[in-house]
Design a protein around this motif. Structure first.
Motif, mmCIF file in Angstrom:
data_model
loop_
_atom_site.group_PDB
_atom_site.id
_atom_site.type_symbol
_atom_site.label_atom_id
_atom_site.label_comp_id
_atom_site.label_asym_id
_atom_site.label_seq_id
_atom_site.Cartn_x
_atom_site.Cartn_y
_atom_site.Cartn_z
ATOM 1 N N GLU A 165 0.832 -1.192 0.000
ATOM 2 C CA GLU A 165 0.000 0.000 0.000
ATOM 3 C C GLU A 165 0.880 1.261 0.000
ATOM 4 O OE1 GLU A 165 -2.290 0.161 3.536
ATOM 5 O OE2 GLU A 165 -3.711 1.630 2.730
ATOM 6 N N ALA A 168 2.680 1.740 -3.374
ATOM 7 C CA ALA A 168 1.740 2.161 -4.405
ATOM 8 C C ALA A 168 1.396 3.628 -4.215
ATOM 9 C CB ALA A 168 0.489 1.302 -4.341
ATOM 10 N N ARG A 169 1.204 4.039 -3.006
ATOM 11 C CA ARG A 169 0.859 5.438 -2.709
ATOM 12 C C ARG A 169 1.967 6.385 -3.160
ATOM 13 N NH1 ARG A 169 -2.165 4.810 2.159
ATOM 14 N NH2 ARG A 169 -4.314 4.542 1.465
ATOM 15 N N LEU A 172 2.572 5.701 -7.347
ATOM 16 C CA LEU A 172 1.479 5.770 -8.307
ATOM 17 C C LEU A 172 0.355 6.664 -7.795
ATOM 18 C CD1 LEU A 172 1.523 1.928 -8.802
ATOM 19 C CD2 LEU A 172 2.168 3.555 -10.586
ATOM 20 N N GLN A 175 -3.034 7.204 -9.873
ATOM 21 C CA GLN A 175 -3.212 6.257 -10.977
ATOM 22 C C GLN A 175 -3.804 4.983 -10.416
ATOM 23 O OE1 GLN A 175 0.293 5.546 -13.333
ATOM 24 N NE2 GLN A 175 1.212 7.466 -12.648
ATOM 25 N N SER A 176 -4.502 4.265 -11.264
ATOM 26 C CA SER A 176 -4.921 2.955 -10.786
ATOM 27 C C SER A 176 -3.682 2.077 -10.844
ATOM 28 C CB SER A 176 -6.051 2.401 -11.665
ATOM 29 O OG SER A 176 -5.530 1.802 -12.820
ATOM 30 N N ALA A 177 -3.357 1.476 -9.724
ATOM 31 C CA ALA A 177 -2.080 0.792 -9.578
ATOM 32 C C ALA A 177 -1.974 -0.408 -10.507
ATOM 33 C CB ALA A 177 -1.892 0.364 -8.134
ATOM 34 N N SER A 180 -0.136 -0.754 -14.044
ATOM 35 C CA SER A 180 0.882 0.266 -14.281
ATOM 36 C C SER A 180 2.259 -0.378 -14.421
ATOM 37 C CB SER A 180 0.930 1.240 -13.099
ATOM 38 O OG SER A 180 -0.317 1.849 -12.928
ATOM 39 N N VAL A 191 2.601 -3.952 -12.476
ATOM 40 C CA VAL A 191 1.977 -4.126 -11.155
ATOM 41 C C VAL A 191 0.750 -5.011 -11.302
ATOM 42 C CG1 VAL A 191 0.883 -2.952 -9.202
ATOM 43 C CG2 VAL A 191 2.805 -1.858 -10.419
ATOM 44 N N VAL A 194 -1.818 -4.954 -5.102
ATOM 45 C CA VAL A 194 -1.363 -4.142 -3.969
ATOM 46 C C VAL A 194 -1.852 -4.809 -2.684
ATOM 47 C CG1 VAL A 194 -1.460 -1.881 -2.840
ATOM 48 C CG2 VAL A 194 -1.480 -2.034 -5.342
#
Lengths: 422, 251
Positions: A165, A168-169, A172, A175-177, A180, A191, A194
């Motif tokens: 988490e 990803a934060r 990204l 963005q939708s993780a 990506s 990815v 998450v």
């Protein structure tokens, strides 16, 4: 008949004690503080130990954790200014352990690589964990998006990554993780999911995962990053060759953990005479913590015992004085026809009323103190039911034990002499 | 002086003493507090025991009160020999058959008048409700029904002694033992206490009273004088030869 006399004796005891309120209160103090201290100390101890035990349990009591460790005496191998350190767990170890015992449910390898993740202009230092899909079974964390690694990813040598988490934060934002692309040290990874990561901020015991982890298939990690890490320091380069950084062995049941750990240890020590690994067994830590807790309890118990002993002696002292003071009353009662054991009963009940009243006040204090500690010192405390029940039993016990001698003294007075007492 | 004592079969004798000795050892010497006392007390009689100090009258009272056992000889209370009784059995004899009245009243200060009167019933294990009722009835008999919830210290000496008498009566004893019952009271109050005892005697109570005051001894039917652990004399008070009440026998 029996009970009405008992109730009568209790009423009389309370009445007599109320006659000397100050004295009774002072007599009770020993019990009050003794019992209060017992409950409060046990509550603090229990709270602290639960915290420690929880941390150990989070590591998994069915697990055996083996880490690669650089040996202390490292002979230089290789040549010139380029030194190569080879140590740690091998791919062969993974295979050997997997095949060794049928008590082993799964062995989760991990290869750790420091790398920088980059998405656009954003970067984040990552700990790349090359592992197998069963990592996610072992360290079960909530899946926040997408999916975790599968065997198919391994078979396909897929360049996929599971982020935490936190990662990803940072990388990204907005963005939708899932889907990506993340560039990690010259390689692109897609990815696929998450997961939530365990917060490690509380306590010193480390959980196997960290916030900055990024999980990729083990075989992809080997292929892309190899086994050699190069560290540059003051002109010279030192190179390290480590195949696997960690193996987590999960055993099928708690009973088998220790024997399995011993077996693995024996086996590993044959292949690793340099001792370039370290094994830790959370269960053993747990047992150790529990043993420490027992010792702690014994110490607390002794302190409590001593304070209760002093409380009891205080009560006995006052009761002996009371017997002397009331010699005449005892004579009168005996002349009227009270038996010895009825005199014993009367005085014993008085002592028990004292000690139990003190005990109950002590329980009140013992409940209040841990509450205050939790409120103001932010320390976990747990008041256990058994400590309260024990206190009640001890209060009665102290009353009976320390009341017996004064009561016997009272009962054994010669009524003729007692009646003449001024 | 015949040996008729032992052969008295269906006796109306509440107390029977036969050749009773009480010997204390003082250093290497034996002191005989009682030296062969024989006496039978008929039910319903009223005795005054007197004598100089050291004459054995206190020892006699302790013995009669089952607070002590004879060294030698036989003492039977209500036909029950006390020589070989256990401590508990002696307690039970006191509880069942005896009531004590002391010179210094000996009430228990933390108990109310009613609770003091109930005390023997409490030890008999009698239900609290019943005990309370009978305590109230007895208090009325001694003229104290309005003082039941008072503490002994709130009462006058005469009232305290009435409470003590009420307490001694509450178990309906065979014998009332009084040790200088008027010793701590002024003459007028003492007389009223003696009138109460006389009244109880007239109602049929057996009373054994120790006193050194001749005026008080006159209230009794019989005067027993002790000297050196022996009975020196027994005399009947003039004017006290009342309604067919039995006579003690000196053997």
């Amino acid at each position: 008949m029996m009970t009405s006399r008992f109730i009568g004796n209790v009423r009389l005891g309370i009445k007599t004690l109320l006659l000397h309120k100050m004295r009774s209160i002072l007599t009770m103090l020993g019990m009050v503080f003794g019992v209060g201290a017992v409950i409060a100390m046990l509550a603090v101890g229990e709270g602290a130990s639960k915290q420690a035990l929880d941390q150990i349990r989070r590591l998994g009591s069915q697990n055996i954790i083996i880490n690669s460790q650089k040996p202390i005496e490292q002979a230089a191998s290789g040549s010139m200014q380029v030194r190569m350190n080879m140590y740690g767990l091998l791919y062969d170890d993974l295979a050997r352990i997997e095949q060794s015992y049928n008590t082993i449910d799964r062995v989760v390898p991990s290869k750790l690589i420091r790398g920088q993740g980059r998405v656009g202009s954003r970067t984040l230092e990552l700990r790349l964990v090359g592992t197998t899909p069963n990592w996610f079974e072992l360290v079960s964390r909530d899946l926040l998006a997408g999916r975790v690694m599968t065997d198919l990813d391994m078979e396909n040598f897929a360049s996929v990554v599971v982020l935490t988490e936190h990662g990803a934060r940072k990388l990204l934002v907005g963005q939708s993780a899932v889907g990506s692309q993340v560039r990690i040290s010259q390689n692109y990874f897609t990815v696929i999911g998450v997961i939530k990561s365990e917060s490690t901020q509380s306590g010193s015991m480390q959980t196997p995962d960290q916030d900055i982890d990024a999980y990729i298939p083990l075989n992809v990690a080997i292929e892309r990053f190899g086994d050699i890490t190069v560290t540059r320091s003051s002109g010279s380069r030192s190179r390290e060759l480590v195949e696997l950084h960690q193996l987590i062995v999960q055993v099928d049941s708690i009973e088998n953990v220790e024997s399995t750990a011993a077996g693995i240890e024996r086996m590993l020590s044959m292949f690793h005479p340099k001792g370039d690994y370290r094994m830790s067994v959370p269960l053993a830590l747990l047992r150790q913590a529990e043993a420490t807790q027992r010792t702690f309890n014994i110490v607390l118990g002794s302190i409590a015992g001593i304070s209760l002993l002093i409380g009891g002696i205080g009560i006995m002292n006052i009761m002996l004085a009371s017997v002397t003071e009331r010699t005449r009353e005892i004579g009168i009662r005996r002349a009227i026809g009270a038996r010895r054991k009825q005199i014993i009963g009367q005085f014993l009940i008085e002592t028990v009323v004292l000690s139990v009243t003190g005990g109950f006040i002590g329980i009140g204090i013992g409940l209040l103190i841990p509450w205050l500690i939790t409120m103001f010192a932010d320390m976990p405390t747990i008041v256990t039911l058994w400590s309260v029940l024990l206190s009640v039993v001890i209060s009665i016990g102290v009353g009976v034990i320390f009341g017996m001698y004064p009561a016997m003294r009272a009962a054994n007075l010669d009524p003729i002499v007692a009646l003449r007492h001024e | 002086m015949t040996e008729s004592f032992a052969q008295n079969p269906e006796s109306n004798h509440v107390i029977e003493l036969h050749e009773v000795w009480k010997t204390y050892r003082m250093g290497s010497q034996d002191v005989h507090a009682l030296a062969g006392v024989s006496l039978s007390i008929e039910r319903g009689s009223f005795w005054a025991i007197s004598g100089a100090s050291g004459s054995g009258k206190s020892t006699m009272l302790n013995l009669l009160g089952c607070l002590d056992r004879p060294t030698r000889g036989r003492y039977a209370l209500e036909g029950q020999d006390t020589a070989s009784t256990s401590d508990d059995e002696l307690s039970d004899l006191r509880l069942k058959h005896l009531g004590f009245v002391f010179q210094s009243f000996n009430l228990i200060p933390q108990l109310t008048v009613q609770e003091n009167i109930e005390l023997p019933l409490f030890y008999q294990g009698i239900d609290a409700g019943i005990a309370a009722k009978s305590a109230q009835a007895i208090a009325e008999r001694v003229g104290l029904s309005d003082r039941l919830s008072h503490r002994p210290t709130e009462l006058s000496g005469g009232q305290q002694q009435r409470v003590a008498i009420a307490r001694a009566l509450s178990n309906n004893p065979s014998v009332l033992l009084a040790d200088e019952p008027t010793g701590n009271l002024d003459t007028a109050t003492g007389d009223s206490i003696m009138e109460l005892l006389t009244e109880l005697h007239e109602q049929g109570k057996t009373i054994m009273m120790v006193t050194h005051e001749p005026e008080i001894a006159k209230y009794a039917q019989f005067q027993l004088v002790m000297r050196d652990g022996k009975i020196e004399s027994i005399s009947q008070n003039p004017g006290s030869a009342t309604v067919g009440v039995g006579v003690g026998t000196l053997i």
